[in-house]
Enzyme design. Structure first.
Site, PDB file in Angstrom:
ATOM      1  N   SER A  65       0.837  -1.194   0.000  1.00 54.42           N
ATOM      2  CA  SER A  65       0.000   0.000   0.000  1.00 54.42           C
ATOM      3  C   SER A  65       0.872   1.245   0.000  1.00 54.42           C
ATOM      4  CB  SER A  65      -0.900   0.020   1.239  1.00 54.42           C
ATOM      5  OG  SER A  65      -0.136   0.333   2.404  1.00 54.42           O
ATOM      6  N   ASP A  66       0.340   2.320  -0.557  1.00 50.39           N
ATOM      7  CA  ASP A  66       0.983   3.608  -0.358  1.00 50.39           C
ATOM      8  C   ASP A  66       0.864   3.951   1.125  1.00 50.39           C
ATOM      9  OD1 ASP A  66       2.238   6.023  -0.840  1.00 50.39           O
ATOM     10  OD2 ASP A  66       1.024   6.473  -2.603  1.00 50.39           O
ATOM     11  N   TRP A  67       1.641   4.927   1.580  1.00 40.81           N
ATOM     12  CA  TRP A  67       1.739   5.216   3.018  1.00 40.81           C
ATOM     13  C   TRP A  67       0.385   5.665   3.571  1.00 40.81           C
ATOM     14  CZ3 TRP A  67       5.644   2.970   1.549  1.00 40.81           C
ATOM     15  CH2 TRP A  67       6.826   2.862   2.259  1.00 40.81           C
ATOM     16  N   GLY A  68      -0.207   4.811   4.397  1.00 43.31           N
ATOM     17  CA  GLY A  68      -1.488   5.141   5.019  1.00 43.31           C
ATOM     18  C   GLY A  68      -2.689   4.917   4.118  1.00 43.31           C
ATOM     19  N   ALA A  69      -2.517   4.201   3.005  1.00 41.98           N
ATOM     20  CA  ALA A  69      -3.624   3.995   2.068  1.00 41.98           C
ATOM     21  C   ALA A  69      -4.427   2.735   2.369  1.00 41.98           C
ATOM     22  CB  ALA A  69      -3.089   3.932   0.633  1.00 41.98           C
TER      23      ALA A  69
END
Length: 211
Positions: A65-69
């Site tokens: 995942s992208d950061w915090g996605a």
């Protein structure tokens, strides 16, 4: 209805054209983004992660995942790794998903295999990790290749007859701004990179034109 049709066309036609070659080339990882696709978050969308990317395109790497996605424990939907922490894909959540039958043990094995195989493939475990941003895992050959690819990827969008410069005539070149000698080539945070080579416009132009 129109929006639904356009998005469906995009995932069934455009996505394979963009990602087929990278999947065939053996790219090790892919990242899902922050947006929604047909009302479902990108990082928990089984149509794009599991069906399109892994099954239709045959992608063998791992999806992070992208950061915090990440919005849920989405192993069953095709996500292999949550970044940067484990708010959803932690040991307790995975154990609960196993107990409820939401996730099969073979899917966890698959995620681990997808993550570890590319890392072993590029020798990530052959180099001592000092756990600092300056831990350099590049080789001189990779640095030279990256520099060559960067130079060859430059595209001239428009030329009004100025280029190439006529070297037989006297030439004066003016450079303005601090970045002419100290260019900014990257940002901070998770995207911070310490480049092996940073040519300034001033040095590059002098080397090319002399003087």
């Amino acid at each position: 209805r129109l929006r639904h049709v356009l998005v469906r066309q995009d995932t069934s036609e455009t996505l394979p054209r963009h990602f087929r070659d990278t999947s065939a080339a053996g790219v090790g990882s892919a990242m899902c983004s922050y947006n929604k696709i047909r009302t479902r978050w990108s990082c928990e969308n089984p149509e794009t992660l599991q069906r399109d990317l892994k099954e239709r395109l045959g992608f063998r790497g791992w999806v992070m995942s992208d950061w915090g996605a990440t919005h849920s424990m989405s192993l069953a939907q095709g996500l292999d790794q949550e970044m940067p922490g484990a708010d959803f894909m932690n040991a307790a959540a995975i154990e609960a998903a196993l107990a409820s039958g939401e996730v099969d043990a073979s899917r966890i094995d698959d995620a681990a295999l997808r993550i570890l195989t590319p890392l072993f493939g590029v020798g990530a475990f052959d180099i001592n990790n000092t756990n600092t941003q300056r831990n350099n895992v590049s080789t001189p050959a990779h640095t030279a290749l990256a520099r060559s690819l960067a130079a060859r990827s430059v595209v001239l969008l428009k030329n009004n007859g100025v280029l190439p410069l006529d070297r037989t005539k006297p030439l004066r070149v003016a450079l303005f701004g601090k970045s002419a000698r100290a260019p900014v080539v990257g940002g901070g945070g998770s995207g911070a990179v310490v480049p092996a080579f940073v040519p300034s416009p001033y040095d590059a132009i002098r080397a090319r034109l002399g003087g």
